[in-house]
Enzyme design. Sequence first.
Site, mmCIF file in Angstrom:
data_model
loop_
_atom_site.group_PDB
_atom_site.id
_atom_site.type_symbol
_atom_site.label_atom_id
_atom_site.label_comp_id
_atom_site.label_asym_id
_atom_site.label_seq_id
_atom_site.Cartn_x
_atom_site.Cartn_y
_atom_site.Cartn_z
ATOM 1 N N THR A 45 8.613 4.430 -35.363
ATOM 2 C CA THR A 45 8.011 3.250 -34.736
ATOM 3 C C THR A 45 6.647 3.643 -34.166
ATOM 4 O O THR A 45 6.382 4.825 -33.947
ATOM 5 C CB THR A 45 8.941 2.675 -33.643
ATOM 6 O OG1 THR A 45 9.230 3.704 -32.706
ATOM 7 C CG2 THR A 45 10.235 2.141 -34.255
ATOM 8 N N THR A 47 4.476 3.588 -31.227
ATOM 9 C CA THR A 47 4.191 4.453 -30.075
ATOM 10 C C THR A 47 4.921 5.786 -30.207
ATOM 11 O O THR A 47 4.378 6.841 -29.879
ATOM 12 C CB THR A 47 4.583 3.757 -28.756
ATOM 13 O OG1 THR A 47 3.834 2.535 -28.649
ATOM 14 C CG2 THR A 47 4.293 4.634 -27.551
ATOM 15 N N CYS A 48 6.121 5.732 -30.717
ATOM 16 C CA CYS A 48 6.933 6.952 -30.867
ATOM 17 C C CYS A 48 6.279 7.928 -31.838
ATOM 18 O O CYS A 48 6.244 9.136 -31.598
ATOM 19 C CB CYS A 48 8.335 6.593 -31.358
ATOM 20 S SG CYS A 48 9.169 5.371 -30.303
ATOM 21 N N SER A 49 5.745 7.401 -32.945
ATOM 22 C CA SER A 49 5.156 8.249 -33.989
ATOM 23 C C SER A 49 3.705 8.622 -33.728
ATOM 24 O O SER A 49 3.245 9.667 -34.180
ATOM 25 C CB SER A 49 5.233 7.536 -35.344
ATOM 26 O OG SER A 49 6.570 7.441 -35.770
ATOM 27 N N LEU A 53 6.263 11.527 -29.734
ATOM 28 C CA LEU A 53 6.687 12.756 -30.412
ATOM 29 C C LEU A 53 5.525 13.724 -30.626
ATOM 30 O O LEU A 53 5.660 14.921 -30.328
ATOM 31 C CB LEU A 53 7.389 12.431 -31.732
ATOM 32 C CG LEU A 53 7.852 13.627 -32.564
ATOM 33 C CD1 LEU A 53 8.828 14.504 -31.803
ATOM 34 C CD2 LEU A 53 8.475 13.143 -33.867
#
Length: 157
Positions: A45, A47-49, A53
């Site tokens: 997703t 923001t996560c990617s 992370l």
Amino acid sequence: MIQQGQALPNAVLSELTENGMQQHKTEALFANKKVVLFAVPGAFTPTCSEAHLPGYVVLADQLKDKGVDLIACVAVNDAFVMQAWGEAQNASELLMLGDGSASFTKALGLEMDTGDFGGIRSQRYAMIIDNGVVTTLNVETGGEFEVSKAETILAAL
């Protein structure tokens, strides 16, 4: 919701390795270690990617220099997705853990229902765990991305 000073709940998290599927019991995985555990609403997703992370990938060595034995990322995804996401993000220094049934996330009290977007997911958070006990817990509110950043956790160590 779990609080600082409390022990992590017993649960099983999955990891796909070159040796196949590994089932990690949390009480064993986090025993006798200083761990940074962060959770994302979903692998791949935005923001996560793009930020969450990658921040931990970039700062992994600095976190370990501050005494962290293990950096783990967990999401309510299966271990196959987490392994593929870790490879795509060059996250070889991190343990990519799947909580496919959300049992760990629910035991922490950090689940959220995203409805048709993805169903039950994890809230975005980061915690520092010392020998199975939560010593720092930073949970994001709303759509924020500040307190669970790798930089924030590094500063807290």
